[in-house]
Design a protein around this motif. Structure first.
Motif, PDB file in Angstrom:
ATOM      1  N   PRO A  69      61.364  15.658 -58.009  1.00  0.00           N
ATOM      2  CA  PRO A  69      60.080  16.285 -58.491  1.00  0.00           C
ATOM      3  C   PRO A  69      60.243  16.731 -60.204  1.00  0.00           C
ATOM      4  N   GLU A  72      61.187  13.400 -61.483  1.00  0.00           N
ATOM      5  CA  GLU A  72      59.505  12.432 -61.603  1.00  0.00           C
ATOM      6  C   GLU A  72      58.838  13.329 -63.027  1.00  0.00           C
ATOM      7  N   GLN A 111      52.460  17.054 -62.184  1.00  0.00           N
ATOM      8  CA  GLN A 111      53.506  17.996 -61.371  1.00  0.00           C
ATOM      9  C   GLN A 111      53.876  19.275 -61.602  1.00  0.00           C
ATOM     10  N   ARG A 115      52.613  18.851 -57.864  1.00  0.00           N
ATOM     11  CA  ARG A 115      54.037  18.927 -57.055  1.00  0.00           C
ATOM     12  C   ARG A 115      54.403  20.134 -56.570  1.00  0.00           C
ATOM     13  N   LEU A 117      56.204  22.362 -59.827  1.00  0.00           N
ATOM     14  CA  LEU A 117      57.008  22.581 -60.183  1.00  0.00           C
ATOM     15  C   LEU A 117      56.596  23.692 -61.070  1.00  0.00           C
ATOM     16  N   GLU A 164      50.291   9.689 -52.492  1.00  0.00           N
ATOM     17  CA  GLU A 164      50.439  10.019 -51.735  1.00  0.00           C
ATOM     18  C   GLU A 164      48.986  11.144 -50.614  1.00  0.00           C
TER      19      GLU A 164
END
Length: 215
Positions: A69, A72, A111, A115, A117, A164
């Motif tokens: 991640p 990315e 993200q 994800r 983050l 996903e």
């Protein structure tokens, strides 16, 4: 820490999840701006320059090695820095209006919320390497299941993000909606469950109303 990126009144962005109909909405934005007599540059993220498009390929092409991640996110911002310096900033400097299919809000949605983050990392990257923000962002909001049904069978080889699961895209949608709530002056949320014609009409109205306030 660097100052927060400044909104530029000639810079617009379009955001939304899978199947939201961004292509036709981009055309409606361009037509509305051109009808007002403006030079319009349409561009996209990740991408927008030859080098940034190669970074896009790295991000989106499925492969044997999982993309971390953090990797990315950094690839997205590397492409964005190139995009801003080579395309967006020069166009704005000459007086053109720039419309980007996705911009930094997508990093918060995909993200941070998708994800998981740290938001502070994205904020720091935005402040240090982007330096510009759109003055108007249109968000095409759509139920994840409806969007996935629209895209089913559209691509024979879905890209890495399209593969996903629904729960990922639910988090992305929630991320976008939180961004719209946090920045109500900049965001206009469009119901993308409408027909393409009605979505295009809503997009034109939103852009025209915004333009009227800029006169």
């Amino acid at each position: 820490m660097s100052a927060r990126p400044l909104e530029h009144r000639h810079f617009l962005s379009l955001e939304g999840g899978e199947g939201a109909g961004k292509t036709s909405a981009l055309g409606a934005i361009r037509e509305t701006l051109q009808a007002a007599g403006h030079e319009v540059l349409l561009t996209r993220e990740p991408g927008g320059t030859p080098l940034a498009e190669r970074m896009r390929d790295i991000v989106l092409q499925p492969g044997d090695e999982a993309l971390a991640p953090e990797a990315e996110l950094l690839l997205m911002f590397a492409a964005r820095a190139q995009h801003v310096q080579r395309v967006i900033a020069p166009a704005l400097a000459r007086g053109a209006w720039v419309v980007s299919d996705r911009f930094t809000d997508s990093s918060y949605a995909y993200q941070v919320h998708g994800r998981g983050l740290d938001r502070a990392l994205v904020e720091d990257l935005e402040q240090r390497v982007v330096h510009v923000a759109p003055a108007l962002t249109l968000l095409l909001d759509l139920d994840v299941r409806v969007g996935r049904a629209r895209t089913a069978g559209r691509d024979l080889w879905p890209d890495r993000i399209e593969r996903e699961q629904d729960d990922f895209f639910e988090r992305v949608r929630e991320g976008y909606r939180r961004r719209a709530q946090a920045f109500p002056q900049r965001f206009r949320v469009i119901d993308a469950a409408q027909s393409p014609q009605d979505v295009a009409a809503a997009v034109r109205q939103a852009v025209q109303t915004w333009l009227d306030t800029q006169a």
